[in-house]
Design a protein around this motif. Structure first.
Motif, mmCIF file in Angstrom:
data_model
loop_
_atom_site.group_PDB
_atom_site.id
_atom_site.type_symbol
_atom_site.label_atom_id
_atom_site.label_comp_id
_atom_site.label_asym_id
_atom_site.label_seq_id
_atom_site.Cartn_x
_atom_site.Cartn_y
_atom_site.Cartn_z
ATOM 1 N N THR A 12 25.998 -47.118 104.920
ATOM 2 C CA THR A 12 25.034 -46.074 104.559
ATOM 3 C C THR A 12 23.864 -46.062 105.526
ATOM 4 O OG1 THR A 12 25.635 -46.223 102.229
ATOM 5 C CG2 THR A 12 23.514 -45.202 102.743
ATOM 6 N N ARG A 13 23.381 -47.261 105.868
ATOM 7 C CA ARG A 13 22.247 -47.350 106.796
ATOM 8 C C ARG A 13 22.655 -46.895 108.197
ATOM 9 N NH1 ARG A 13 17.985 -50.533 104.841
ATOM 10 N NH2 ARG A 13 17.479 -51.439 106.866
ATOM 11 N N LEU A 14 23.916 -47.174 108.579
ATOM 12 C CA LEU A 14 24.394 -46.709 109.883
ATOM 13 C C LEU A 14 24.365 -45.182 109.954
ATOM 14 C CD1 LEU A 14 27.456 -48.927 110.902
ATOM 15 C CD2 LEU A 14 25.302 -48.640 112.148
ATOM 16 N N LYS A 15 24.734 -44.524 108.851
ATOM 17 C CA LYS A 15 24.729 -43.064 108.820
ATOM 18 C C LYS A 15 23.328 -42.501 109.023
ATOM 19 C CE LYS A 15 28.750 -42.528 105.790
ATOM 20 N NZ LYS A 15 29.201 -42.101 104.431
ATOM 21 N N HIS A 16 22.329 -43.271 108.633
ATOM 22 C CA HIS A 16 20.942 -42.836 108.778
ATOM 23 C C HIS A 16 20.314 -43.365 110.061
ATOM 24 C CE1 HIS A 16 21.593 -42.135 104.441
ATOM 25 N NE2 HIS A 16 20.673 -41.187 104.588
ATOM 26 N N GLY A 17 21.150 -43.852 110.973
ATOM 27 C CA GLY A 17 20.659 -44.264 112.285
ATOM 28 C C GLY A 17 20.104 -45.663 112.359
ATOM 29 N N VAL A 18 20.285 -46.458 111.312
ATOM 30 C CA VAL A 18 19.800 -47.846 111.318
ATOM 31 C C VAL A 18 20.960 -48.754 111.709
ATOM 32 C CG1 VAL A 18 18.731 -49.690 109.991
ATOM 33 C CG2 VAL A 18 18.151 -47.290 109.500
ATOM 34 N N ASP A 19 20.939 -49.244 112.934
ATOM 35 C CA ASP A 19 22.012 -50.100 113.435
ATOM 36 C C ASP A 19 21.518 -51.537 113.467
ATOM 37 O OD1 ASP A 19 24.259 -51.144 114.493
ATOM 38 O OD2 ASP A 19 24.097 -50.176 116.466
ATOM 39 N N GLU A 20 22.026 -52.353 112.582
ATOM 40 C CA GLU A 20 21.606 -53.754 112.507
ATOM 41 C C GLU A 20 22.815 -54.615 112.158
ATOM 42 O OE1 GLU A 20 20.045 -53.418 107.890
ATOM 43 O OE2 GLU A 20 18.602 -53.414 109.519
ATOM 44 N N PRO A 21 22.743 -55.920 112.435
ATOM 45 C CA PRO A 21 23.881 -56.799 112.146
ATOM 46 C C PRO A 21 24.224 -56.804 110.654
ATOM 47 C CG PRO A 21 22.260 -57.909 113.529
ATOM 48 C CD PRO A 21 21.617 -56.635 113.054
ATOM 49 N N LEU A 22 25.486 -56.986 110.347
ATOM 50 C CA LEU A 22 25.945 -57.042 108.960
ATOM 51 C C LEU A 22 25.464 -58.356 108.340
ATOM 52 C CD1 LEU A 22 27.732 -55.420 106.984
ATOM 53 C CD2 LEU A 22 29.675 -56.786 107.775
ATOM 54 N N PRO A 23 24.690 -58.287 107.261
ATOM 55 C CA PRO A 23 24.181 -59.534 106.650
ATOM 56 C C PRO A 23 25.317 -60.403 106.130
ATOM 57 C CG PRO A 23 23.082 -57.585 105.744
ATOM 58 C CD PRO A 23 24.253 -57.102 106.531
ATOM 59 N N ARG A 24 25.082 -61.695 106.114
ATOM 60 C CA ARG A 24 26.081 -62.626 105.592
ATOM 61 C C ARG A 24 26.049 -62.649 104.064
ATOM 62 N NH1 ARG A 24 25.375 -68.071 109.336
ATOM 63 N NH2 ARG A 24 26.112 -67.154 111.315
ATOM 64 N N VAL A 25 27.168 -63.045 103.485
ATOM 65 C CA VAL A 25 27.237 -63.379 102.061
ATOM 66 C C VAL A 25 27.115 -64.897 101.967
ATOM 67 C CG1 VAL A 25 28.729 -63.474 100.029
ATOM 68 C CG2 VAL A 25 28.608 -61.372 101.388
ATOM 69 N N ALA A 26 26.186 -65.376 101.161
ATOM 70 C CA ALA A 26 25.946 -66.816 101.050
ATOM 71 C C ALA A 26 26.569 -67.356 99.764
ATOM 72 C CB ALA A 26 24.448 -67.107 101.064
ATOM 73 N N VAL A 27 27.273 -68.473 99.890
ATOM 74 C CA VAL A 27 27.854 -69.163 98.736
ATOM 75 C C VAL A 27 27.267 -70.567 98.687
ATOM 76 C CG1 VAL A 27 29.947 -70.013 97.641
ATOM 77 C CG2 VAL A 27 29.998 -67.841 98.872
ATOM 78 N N GLU A 28 26.593 -70.866 97.594
ATOM 79 C CA GLU A 28 25.979 -72.190 97.424
ATOM 80 C C GLU A 28 26.636 -72.904 96.257
ATOM 81 O OE1 GLU A 28 21.637 -74.231 96.347
ATOM 82 O OE2 GLU A 28 21.749 -72.152 97.045
ATOM 83 N N LEU A 29 27.057 -74.143 96.472
ATOM 84 C CA LEU A 29 27.666 -74.957 95.416
ATOM 85 C C LEU A 29 26.778 -76.154 95.117
ATOM 86 C CD1 LEU A 29 30.221 -73.984 97.496
ATOM 87 C CD2 LEU A 29 31.472 -74.840 95.514
ATOM 88 N N GLN A 30 26.611 -76.447 93.839
ATOM 89 C CA GLN A 30 25.825 -77.602 93.420
ATOM 90 C C GLN A 30 26.536 -78.301 92.269
ATOM 91 O OE1 GLN A 30 23.418 -78.764 95.075
ATOM 92 N NE2 GLN A 30 22.687 -77.026 96.305
ATOM 93 N N GLN A 31 26.421 -79.632 92.253
ATOM 94 C CA GLN A 31 27.060 -80.445 91.223
ATOM 95 C C GLN A 31 26.017 -80.877 90.207
ATOM 96 O OE1 GLN A 31 30.548 -82.205 91.955
ATOM 97 N NE2 GLN A 31 30.532 -82.248 89.720
ATOM 98 N N GLY A 32 26.251 -80.555 88.923
ATOM 99 C CA GLY A 32 25.400 -81.033 87.851
ATOM 100 C C GLY A 32 26.067 -82.164 87.100
ATOM 101 N N ASP A 33 25.431 -82.628 86.020
ATOM 102 C CA ASP A 33 26.003 -83.726 85.238
ATOM 103 C C ASP A 33 27.321 -83.305 84.580
ATOM 104 O OD1 ASP A 33 23.912 -85.365 85.910
ATOM 105 O OD2 ASP A 33 22.730 -84.879 84.130
ATOM 106 N N ILE A 34 27.334 -82.133 83.962
ATOM 107 C CA ILE A 34 28.558 -81.662 83.304
ATOM 108 C C ILE A 34 28.930 -80.257 83.770
ATOM 109 C CG2 ILE A 34 28.268 -83.083 81.246
ATOM 110 C CD1 ILE A 34 27.190 -80.582 79.807
#
Length: 402
Positions: free
Chosen positions: A243-265
């Motif tokens: 959508t932003r490209l159609k409006h003339g905004v050319d920028e790198p594609l943002p990353r998708v971030a995946v964060e994993l954390q271990q809890g007690d249970i």
């Protein structure tokens, strides 16, 4: 509701079965009885032969009490027909005494599992068609109860099938010491390939936190939930970028971030995107069955069929991928069942899913999964479907009194 002439021919047997006691079985009890010896298999088969007809009968009654326009929908009616056939097969199965009897019952259970595989898709298609004609019809309560009992019933049936030939690292359907990172990476690879095929590019996935998290859980459930959340992140990221490209905004594609954390249970999986986020006024609606941002009239809405269909753990990833390659589409794109079903699966064992949307920027979806190790609280709580049956029985008793 249906007319008297439309009721199933075995309606009185269904009513009688639906009124029988539904016996609770915690996951801990189920796993303790998961042994491959003949005595354990026969005992489990006998228990299922007595209990499964009750569960199917109650769901049949639920469907019969829906508005007539819902029941006569071809997809919903197909679900009803399948439940009626399964009830007849289970209810009429002879007493199980020998190993040969148990093997016959196993074959029946395996066949019924396959027969019910399209259930989620059929419900989604039927509900969409009904709401196109009657937008005021809301079935969230029915759908919540239906899918809760569907999850419970499939766990019982799948676990019985798996107990005959134990797999290394598994106790029934539960994988012990499972590494969620491996599942996330596999799913990200599938979705990256699909997104590139459809759009010519795809966001990279960045992994953060603790990569060595381990969890005792049902792998199919984890794949179901993670795939849906990843799919949402990919789609919102790529569509906002285009959508932003159609409006003339050319920028790198943002990353998708995946964060994993271990809890007690718990193990916590947070999936973050920069896809623009949902406005506050629609964030609550996103958890309702049938709500979607996809325009079903656009051909590109079919692009996400594969991703949504594959969230249903009724089918293997290989089956879904083959279906997508052959047809070029998937069946559940834009049906709006992904998020509520993901939350239902997480909550089933005491976990949850939370959304933190920043309108104009992106969304964090936080998935909390509870350890299903023997002795942990999640394995000792009452089966949610049995709790639901108790609630239904209490309502019926109060109605009878009044």
């Amino acid at each position: 509701m249906m007319s008297w002439s439309s009721l199933p021919r075995n309606f009185h047997r269904i009513r009688q079965a639906a009124g029988a006691e539904c016996i609770n079985r915690t996951l801990s009890q189920l796993l303790k009885d998961t042994k491959p010896d003949a005595e354990s298999r026969i005992y489990t088969a006998q228990w299922l032969r007595a209990q499964l007809p009750i569960r199917f009968a109650r769901r049949i009654e639920d469907i019969l009490q829906l508005p007539h326009v819902v029941v006569i929908n071809p997809h919903i009616n197909q679900i009803l027909t399948t439940y009626l056939e399964t009830f007849d097969a289970m209810h009429g199965f002879p007493e199980i005494r020998t190993e040969a009897d148990e093997e016959c019952f196993l074959n029946l259970v395996q066949g019924e599992l396959v027969k019910h595989n399209p259930g989620t898709r059929l419900i989604a298609e039927g509900y969409r068609e009904v709401r196109r004609l009657y937008p005021e019809i809301q079935l969230d309560g029915f759908l919540h109860d239906h899918f809760t009992t569907r999850i419970a019933t499939r766990i019982l049936m799948d676990n019985y099938v798996e107990m005959r030939e134990p797999k290394e690292g598994y106790l029934g359907v539960v994988c012990q010491g499972m590494r969620p990172l491996g599942i996330v990476q596999d799913l990200a690879g599938e979705l990256t390939e699909l997104t590139k095929h459809l759009y010519g590019c795809a966001p990279e996935v960045e992994y953060r936190g603790n990569p060595d998290c381990i969890l005792d859980y049902i792998p199919r459930h984890v794949k179901y939930m993670v795939r849906e959340l990843l799919k949402n992140a990919f789609r919102s990221t790529i569509e906002r970028h285009l959508t932003r490209l159609k409006h003339g905004v050319d920028e790198p594609l943002p990353r998708v971030a995946v964060e994993l954390q271990q809890g007690d249970i718990h193990v916590i999986i947070k999936i973050s995107d920069q896809g623009g986020g949902l406005p506050k006024r629609v964030q609550r609606e996103a958890w309702r069955y049938g709500w979607t941002t996809v325009d079903l009239m656009k051909s590109q809405s079919e692009a996400w069929n594969y991703a949504e269909e594959s969230c249903s753990w009724d089918r293997s990833a290989e089956d879904v991928e083959q279906s997508w390659k052959v047809s070029g589409r998937s069946e559940l794109a834009g049906y709006g069942f992904g998020l509520p079903l993901t939350r239902l699966h997480a909550q089933y064992f005491g976990g949850d899913v939370f959304m933190q949307a920043l309108p104009g920027h992106g969304t964090d979806l936080i998935l909390i999964l509870t350890h299903l190790k023997e002795g942990t609280p999640a394995t000792e709580i009452d089966d949610l479907s049995t709790m639901l049956y108790r609630k239904e029985s209490s309502k019926q008793a109060e109605t009878t009194k009044t």
